[in-house]
Design an enzyme around this catalytic site. Structure first.
Site, short mmCIF file in Angstrom:
data_model
loop_
_atom_site.label_atom_id
_atom_site.label_comp_id
_atom_site.label_asym_id
_atom_site.label_seq_id
_atom_site.Cartn_x
_atom_site.Cartn_y
_atom_site.Cartn_z
CD GLU A 133 46.15 40.56 26.03
OE1 GLU A 133 45.61 41.25 25.23
OE2 GLU A 133 45.76 41.00 27.33
CD GLU A 143 40.08 38.91 29.57
OE1 GLU A 143 41.38 39.04 29.51
OE2 GLU A 143 39.17 40.02 30.24
#
Ligand code: KIV
Length: 269
Positions: free
Chosen positions: A120, A187
């Site tokens: 991430e 996301e």
């Protein structure tokens, strides 16, 4: 855009990159051999997401997942789906700097058959991603809402709602692409922003809660099969009412045990 709707084809990095503007990629998470075996030859990629810390281990967020825990589940998934393109999520705190990130990624490659890892972060992690890719680690990026940032961001917040945030996200995506990632998960991001990001980069984008204009979609298996009952995010579609089916089946089993209709004669030795 010619989008091929074809049957399953075993993936590799080259095919994944070539799929941009050709074929929408289907990604699903898996945490064990049993389900991985069911998903293989259907999904293009299987992600061993650190979301397993929530839906499998029952923790409140992904932050306490460990490298050994992820390696354990990745091995189970690879055992069940030996031919699949399996990606392992690097857990929180295992890629804080270049050296640590490479050591941990090498451990993943040495101890599992994962084809790639996922990390991430955007521009803030670009240097680390570049170091990994330059050292032959295949990296999938993950931008937008990043669950590993939940405490530092003060919650799970949909991204791309302002012009500034949109510009930041596009810069993040470009930095991750330049660092050598082969694909990027986007996301929890406004659909129009995810579309712009997807148009800005040449590598495939895989959306989750990011609308239909990304180059593929990923869903957490326990969400999309209706097993995770705690809450249903807006972007999840239930393709099965797993929890209800399981409860009904176990209830029938209990009734059969209680009235001695299980086991039957043909189920005895
Ligand atoms: O951990 C996970 O399952 C993920 C997906 C939500 C993309 O990162």
């Amino acid at each position: 855009m010619s989008i091929i709707k074809n049957d399953f084809e075993k993936m590799n990095i080259t095919k994944i990159k070539k799929s941009k503007n050709n074929k929408k990629l289907t990604v699903i998470t898996a945490y064990d051999a049993l389900f991985a075996k069911l998903f293989k030859n259907i999904a293009d990629m299987i992600l061993v997401g650190d979301s397993l810390n929530m839906s499998f281990a029952g923790k409140p967020d992904t932050l306490s997942a460990t490298l050994d825990q992820m390696i354990y589940h990745t091995n189970a998934v690879c055992n069940g789906a030996s031919d699949a393109f399996v990606i392992m999520d690097m857990p929180f705190g295992t890629y804080n700097n270049k050296k640590e990130a490479l050591e941990n990624a090498v451990k993943v490659y040495a101890q599992t058959k994962a084809a790639a890892i996922k990390v991430e972060g955007g521009k803030d992690r670009a240097e680390i991603i570049e170091y990994l890719t330059k050292n032959s680690i295949a990296v999938m990026g993950h931008i937008g809402l990043m669950p590993q940032y939940v405490r530092s961001e003060g919650g799970y917040k949909v991204r791309g709602k302002t012009k500034e945030d949109k510009e930041k996200l596009i810069k993040d995506a470009l930095a991750v692409e330049k660092a050598g990632a082969f694909a990027i998960v986007i996301e929890g991001t406004m659909s129009d922003v995810a579309k712009e990001i997807s148009q800005a980069v040449k590598i495939p984008t895989i959306g989750i809660g990011a609308g239909k204009d990304t180059d593929g979609q990923v869903l957490v298996w326990s969400d999309m099969l209706g097993f995770f009952e705690e809450f249903k995010p807006k972007f999840v579609r239930h393709y099965l009412d797993g929890a209800a089916l399981v409860k009904e089946a176990v209830g029938k089993y209990r009734n059969d045990v209680q009235d001695s209709t299980f086991p039957a004669k043909e189920e005895e030795y």
